[in-house]
Write an enzyme that holds these catalytic residues in place. Structure first.
Site, mmCIF file in Angstrom:
data_model
loop_
_atom_site.group_PDB
_atom_site.id
_atom_site.type_symbol
_atom_site.label_atom_id
_atom_site.label_comp_id
_atom_site.label_asym_id
_atom_site.label_seq_id
_atom_site.Cartn_x
_atom_site.Cartn_y
_atom_site.Cartn_z
ATOM 1 N N CYS A 265 2.310 2.604 4.145
ATOM 2 C CA CYS A 265 0.619 2.484 4.072
ATOM 3 C C CYS A 265 0.290 3.342 3.283
ATOM 4 C CB CYS A 265 -0.124 2.518 5.264
ATOM 5 S SG CYS A 265 -1.710 2.519 5.500
ATOM 6 N N GLU B 256 -1.772 -2.483 -0.777
ATOM 7 C CA GLU B 256 -0.348 -2.061 -1.410
ATOM 8 C C GLU B 256 -0.775 -3.148 -2.922
ATOM 9 O OE1 GLU B 256 2.329 -0.722 -1.132
ATOM 10 O OE2 GLU B 256 1.941 -0.824 1.000
#
Length: 253
Positions: free
Chosen positions: A2, A111
């Site tokens: 993340c 992402e």
């Protein structure tokens, strides 16, 4: 992993989600990056009898954990993520796992999936229910050589579930609201007592929306970075003029 996320809920919505009495006003943040301040909730002092709120407190930390034993931060890597599988034993995270577990509220995260051309397709990954989500996190105070102290933190990750695995092999650990109290309880519960919470989110919890590479630049902080794009279209359109929100990323709260 993340490496970018967003928090676009209002302060009142965020406080209600975390079980806090209230939060100071802050704007929507669409592109939060490491080294910037992030909001965390941790266990606080027990509340007075009769209070219907849990004992939690909010704090701002620098996203990028610095262990207390680090002598020179220039030679130390930026620990914005921590692999949950070994965090309880790893020297960098062991103390925080035992004494300073936290949650980070988010509207979703970003992402990138690498493609054959070497570029990455960006995805905005959000809960399908459209509400807030809480990432498992760790907080570590760090005393700088000059004597000042800064709170730092990292987001815990785990293996990706089926929603994310085609994009990246890792994802942040999600703590459901019904488990907040147990995860944050560092007074009576040790890391082994909450290890069952360090698992991938259930399949179907997240949806991945392909977006342009506007999100690649930290200076891009508007809602346009979350607009859906064709998955094949990796290149971004011409960048829009900034409204000035980007200048507030480091001094939001």
């Amino acid at each position: 992993m993340c490496g970018r996320f967003a928090l676009t809920a209002t302060p009142d919505q965020t406080a209600a989600f975390l079980g806090l009495e209230g939060l100071d006003d802050f704007p929507a943040r669409y592109n939060i990056a490491p080294t910037q301040p992030i909001l965390m909730a941790m266990a606080g002092e027990p509340r007075a009898p009769g209070s219907n709120l849990p004992d939690r407190r909010a704090l701002l930390v620098r996203w990028g954990l610095i262990p207390a034993w680090v002598k020179d931060t220039k030679d130390f890597p930026l620990l914005f993520n921590a692999r949950s599988e070994g965090a309880a034993e790893k020297a960098s995270f062991r103390a925080a796992m035992r004494h300073r577990r936290a949650v980070v509220p988010a509207s979703g995260f970003y992402e990138w999936r690498k493609n054959a051309g070497g570029k990455g397709q960006a995805y905005w990954i959000r809960p399908r229910h459209g509400r807030l989500v809480a990432f498992a996190a760790l907080m570590e105070p760090y005393a700088e050589p000059g004597g000042s102290e800064i709170d730092t933190g990292a987001i815990l990750t785990t293996r990706a579930n089926a929603d994310i695995a085609h994009i990246h092999e890792r994802m942040p650990v999600v703590i459901d609201p019904e488990h907040f109290s147990r995860w944050l309880d560092c007074r009576t519960l040790e890391p082994r007592d909450v290890a069952d919470l360090l698992r991938p989110a259930e399949e179907g919890f997240f949806e991945a929306v392909p977006v342009s590479d506007l999100v690649n630049k930290v200076a891009n902080t508007g809602p346009e970075i979350q607009e859906r794009q064709a998955a094949e279209a990796v290149a971004a359109p011409k960048e829009p003029a900034h409204s000035g929100a980007g200048d507030r990323q480091l001094t939001l709260f």
